[in-house]
Design an enzyme around this catalytic site. Structure first.
Site, PDB file in Angstrom:
ATOM      1  N   GLY A 103       0.814  -1.226   0.000  1.00  0.00           N
ATOM      2  CA  GLY A 103       0.000   0.000   0.000  1.00  0.00           C
ATOM      3  C   GLY A 103       0.840   1.265   0.000  1.00  0.00           C
ATOM      4  CG  ASP A 138      10.260   7.914   7.856  1.00  0.00           C
ATOM      5  OD1 ASP A 138       9.876   7.520   6.731  1.00  0.00           O
ATOM      6  OD2 ASP A 138      11.369   8.438   8.044  1.00  0.00           O
ATOM      7  NE  ARG A 203       1.092   1.881  -6.762  1.00  0.00           N
ATOM      8  CZ  ARG A 203       2.304   2.398  -6.658  1.00  0.00           C
ATOM      9  NH1 ARG A 203       3.349   1.617  -6.707  1.00  0.00           N
ATOM     10  NH2 ARG A 203       2.479   3.700  -6.488  1.00  0.00           N
ATOM     11  CG  ASP A 273       5.251  -3.247  -4.733  1.00  0.00           C
ATOM     12  OD1 ASP A 273       5.919  -4.254  -5.044  1.00  0.00           O
ATOM     13  OD2 ASP A 273       5.735  -2.278  -4.120  1.00  0.00           O
TER      14      ASP A 273
HETATM   15  P1  AMP Z   1       9.101   0.634  -2.855  1.00  0.00           P
HETATM   16  O1  AMP Z   1      10.190  -0.361  -2.746  1.00  0.00           O
HETATM   17  O2  AMP Z   1       9.551   2.068  -2.812  1.00  0.00           O
HETATM   18  O3  AMP Z   1       8.167   0.384  -3.978  1.00  0.00           O
HETATM   19  O4  AMP Z   1       8.238   0.480  -1.503  1.00  0.00           O
HETATM   20  C1  AMP Z   1       7.670  -0.717  -1.076  1.00  0.00           C
HETATM   21  C2  AMP Z   1       6.652  -0.434  -0.015  1.00  0.00           C
HETATM   22  O5  AMP Z   1       7.242   0.214   1.102  1.00  0.00           O
HETATM   23  C3  AMP Z   1       5.488   0.447  -0.439  1.00  0.00           C
HETATM   24  O6  AMP Z   1       4.343  -0.009   0.184  1.00  0.00           O
HETATM   25  C4  AMP Z   1       5.903   1.804   0.072  1.00  0.00           C
HETATM   26  O7  AMP Z   1       4.806   2.645   0.298  1.00  0.00           O
HETATM   27  C5  AMP Z   1       6.579   1.443   1.373  1.00  0.00           C
HETATM   28  N1  AMP Z   1       7.559   2.447   1.800  1.00  0.00           N
HETATM   29  C6  AMP Z   1       8.758   2.731   1.237  1.00  0.00           C
HETATM   30  N2  AMP Z   1       9.378   3.716   1.917  1.00  0.00           N
HETATM   31  C7  AMP Z   1       8.560   4.069   2.932  1.00  0.00           C
HETATM   32  C8  AMP Z   1       8.631   5.032   3.975  1.00  0.00           C
HETATM   33  N3  AMP Z   1       9.679   5.827   4.140  1.00  0.00           N
HETATM   34  N4  AMP Z   1       7.575   5.097   4.829  1.00  0.00           N
HETATM   35  C9  AMP Z   1       6.516   4.309   4.690  1.00  0.00           C
HETATM   36  N5  AMP Z   1       6.382   3.384   3.735  1.00  0.00           N
HETATM   37  C10 AMP Z   1       7.392   3.263   2.861  1.00  0.00           C
HETATM   38 MG    MG Z   2       6.625   1.101  -4.764  1.00  0.00          MG
END
Ligand code: AMP
Ligand code: MG
Length: 528
Positions: A103, A138, A203, A273
Site C-alpha cells: 500500500g 516513517d 498497480r 507493486d
Molecule cells: P518501494 O520499494 O519504494 O516500492 O516500496 C515498497 C513499499 O514500502 C510500499 O508499500 C511503500 O509505500 C513502502 N515504503 C517505502 N518507503 C517508505 C517510507 N519511508 N515510509 C513508509 N512506507 C514506505
Molecule cells: Mg513502490
C-alpha cells in the site's frame, strides 16, 4: 482570493469502497481500495522545482506555481476545496516472494483533476507522512530520492517513454533520519515531497491483494472501475472485454520494456507493486542507466547477489509479473486459456519488437531477415569486447556514411569516444570491431535510403542525453548544500534528449573515472 484552476473529479475515491476505520495507524485494511488520510503538516516548505510541462498540462500559470497556495497545498499543509486525500491499498511480490499488504506507505493522493487535454490526472504527494500502510517506516522521503524521482519522471517523458509525471519538488523544512548504507550509521537528511501526476496509480499489486484475500467482489469492482475509466475504448466490462484488457496490459508492458532496453534504463525494483496497470514507468527508487554496456548490471545494492532486476532480465521479469497479474484476475476472467495465450506469446512478441527496435537503432531499413538478426546478435558481443558506452555508441553510428571508404583507423576513430579504455582496442578486439563495422557499412550501403533521412531517424531514436547516474548525483550533492541550480539545469538538458544542444555537450560525456564506484553513481540502496 486567488482562483484555483482545478476541477476535481474524484472517481477512485467516490466509486470504490473505502476503509471504514478513519484513524491513522498502521494496520491490515480489508475489503477496501483505500483509506482516507491527511498529509502530515510540515514546518517550512520551500519550492525547489516545478516542471513547466506538467504545469501547463494541469493549466497552472507560472504565478500559480510561485504562489503561497501552491506551496501550502503541494507540501501537504492544506487541502483545496474538492480535494479528498487517501492512501491506496495494494499488495505485491517483492523479489519473487508474496509480501502481503504493502500500500501507499508514504504516498497520499489528493484527488483527480481534468488536464488541458480533457484527461483525468491524479495528484499524489510522495513523502507526505504516515498512512495506515506505512508499516514500521516513517512515511517520509528525503531530498536525494525526491530529486531522483522528480528528474527521472520528466526525463523519461521527454525521451518519449510512458511514465508517471512530476509537478513539483518541495523541501519540507523537516529532517528525516536515514541509514543510507544500511550500516548502522543513520544520519539526518532534508525531507522533501514530490507531487506525482498520473492518469492512474493502480498497480498489478492493487489486484493481487484482493485475490490473495479472496475478496472477489471488490476485485471485480476494481477491474470494472479500471476498464471503465482507463480503458474506456474497450466498452462495458464483460468476459470478452476482460480478455482484451489483459492483452492490452501485456502489450503496453511489453512496449514499455522495449523502451527501457532502447535507452539502457534499469528500473531496479520491478516488484509487482511497482508495475503500473497503464504500462507506465512508476516508482523511481534505485534505478540507473547503463553506461558501459553490461547486460547483468543492476543499480540496486539489495539486488547485487541475485541480479533479478538487472538490465537484461527486465523482459522476463515483466512476463513473470504479468503471470502474477493473470493469477490475480483469473477468478473474475474465468476463461484462463486466453490469459495463458497472451502470456505465452509475450516472449515471442518481445523478441519481434526488440528486433525491430535494434534495427531502428542501427538505422536499418526494410527486412533483411537472417542477416540483420546476425548483425544484431554480433552487436551484443561487440559491445562487450571492451567497456563501451551504450548511449554514445548508438549515437555515433549515425555519423558513418555508407558511401565513404574508411581505413581501419578512420573507422575506429569515428567510434572511439564510446570506449572507456581505448587502449584496449587493439589486436583481436580491434579486428573484431572492424569486422563488425565492415558488415554494418556493407548492409547500410545496400539499402535504398537518403543519408540525411537515416541520420535524422537514428538521432530521433538514439538519445544523445540520458540521465546519467553521476550527473544526478552531482545535482544531489549541490542540492544538499542549498544550491539547486544543477537540478534545474539537468531538467533543462533532459527536455531535448535527442537534440545536439552544443551548450550542454558536457552532459553527454561518458562517466568519469571517479564515478565508477562512488555511491549514488554506480550503486544505490533502497533507502530513500
Ligand atoms: P518501494 O520499494 O519504494 O516500492 O516500496 C515498497 C513499499 O514500502 C510500499 O508499500 C511503500 O509505500 C513502502 N515504503 C517505502 N518507503 C517508505 C517510507 N519511508 N515510509 C513508509 N512506507 C514506505
Ligand atoms: Mg513502490
Amino acid at each position: 482570493m486567488t482562483k484555483i484552476p482545478f476541477r476535481f473529479n474524484n472517481r477512485f475515491f467516490n466509486e470504490l469502497p473505502a476503509d471504514t476505520e478513519t484513524a491513522n495507524f498502521p494496520r491490515q485494511v480489508y475489503n477496501a481500495c483505500y483509506s482516507s488520510v491527511l498529509p502530515t503538516q510540515v514546518r517550512k516548505p520551500e519550492i525547489l522545482c516545478v516542471s513547466d510541462e506538467v504545469k501547463d498540462l494541469l493549466r497552472l500559470s507560472s504565478e500559480d506555481c510561485q504562489s503561497e497556495w501552491f506551496k501550502t497545498v503541494f507540501s501537504g499543509n492544506k487541502l483545496l476545496d474538492g480535494m479528498q486525500s487517501y492512501a491506496m491499498c495494494y499488495g505485491g511480490h517483492q523479489f519473487g516472494h508474496w509480501a502481503g499488504q504493502l500500500g501507499d506507505g508514504r504516498a497520499i493522493n489528493l484527488g483527480e483533476v481534468i488536464d488541458c487535454n480533457g484527461n483525468n490526472q491524479t495528484l499524489q504527494l510522495k513523502g507526505a507522512g504516515l498512512t495506515p500502510y506505512s508499516r514500521t517506516a516513517d512515511g517520509l522521503a528525503v531530498l536525494r530520492s525526491s530529486v531522483r524521482e522528480f528528474l527521472c519522471s520528466e526525463a523519461m517523458h521527454h525521451l518519449g517513454i510512458p511514465t508517471t509525471r512530476a509537478l513539483s519538488l518541495i523541501l519540507t523544512g523537516e529532517s528525516v533520519l536515514r541509514d543510507m548504507f544500511y550500516d548502522g550509521r543513520a544520519e539526518l537528511e532534508p525531507g522533501a515531497v514530490v507531487c506525482r501526476v498520473s492518469p492512474s496509480f493502480i498497480r498489478f499489486g492493487s489486484f493481487q491483494i484482493f485475490a490473495a484475500r479472496n475478496e472477489k467482489k471488490i476485485l471485480q469492482q476494481l477491474i470494472d472501475f479500471t476498464i471503465r475509466n482507463d480503458f474506456p475504448h474497450l466498452g462495458n466490462p464483460c468476459v470478452e472485454v476482460y480478455e482484451e484488457w489483459f492483452e492490452e496490459v501485456c502489450q503496453s508492458t511489453l512496449e514499455l520494456i522495449v523502451h527501457w532496453m532502447r535507452v539502457g534504463f534499469v528500473h531496479g525494483v520491478m516488484n509487482t507493486d511497482n508495475m503500473s496497470i497503464l504500462g507506465l514507468t512508476i516508482d523511481y527508487g534505485p534505478y540507473g542507466w547503463l553506461e558501459g554496456y553490461e547486460p547483468n548490471w543492476t543499480p540496486n545494492t539489495t539486488d547485487s547477489q541475485g541480479r533479478r532486476y538487472c538490465f537484461s532480465n527486465q523482459p522476463q521479469v515483466a512476463q513473470w509479473n504479468l503471470y502474477q497479474l493473470a493469477n490475480a484476475i483469473a477468478p473474475i476472467v474465468k476463461r484462463t486459456e486466453f490469459l495463458e495465450g497472451s502470456l505465452k506469446s509475450f516472449y515471442d512478441l518481445y523478441k519481434q519488437h526488440s528486433q525491430k527496435m535494434y534495427s531502428k537503432k542501427l538505422g536499418l531499413k526494410g527486412h533483411n531477415g537472417d542477416r540483420d538478426q546476425k548483425l544484431i546478435a554480433d552487436l551484443f558481443t561487440l559491445l562487450q569486447l571492451t567497456e563501451t558506452d551504450m548511449t554514445i555508441f548508438f549515437r555515433l553510428l549515425s555519423q558513418f556514411n555508407p558511401e565513404s571508404c574508411y581505413s581501419d583507423e578512420e573507422l575506429i576513430s569515428v567510434i572511439n569516444k564510446a570506449f572507456y579504455k581505448p587502449e584496449e582496442v587493439k589486436g583481436k578486439v580491434k579486428s573484431k570491431i572492424i569486422h563488425w563495422f565492415r558488415d554494418y557499412l556493407n548492409r547500410l550501403s545496400q539499402q535504398d535510403c537518403v543519408n540525411e533521412d537515416r541520420i535524422s531517424d537514428m538521432n530521433r531514436y538514439n538519445p544523445k542525453y540520458i540521465l546519467r547516474n553521476y550527473l544526478v548525483q552531482k545535482a544531489i550533492d549541490k542540492a544538499s548544500i542549498g544550491d539547486f541550480s544543477e537540478v534545474a539545469r539537468l531538467l533543462d538538458v533532459m527536455r531535448k534528449p535527442y537534440d545536439e544542444q552544443p551548450e550542454y555537450d558536457d552532459y553527454s560525456a561518458k562517466r568519469p573515472e571517479w564515478a565508477r564506484h562512488k555511491a549514488g553513481c554506480s550503486m544505490l540502496s533502497c533507502s530513500s
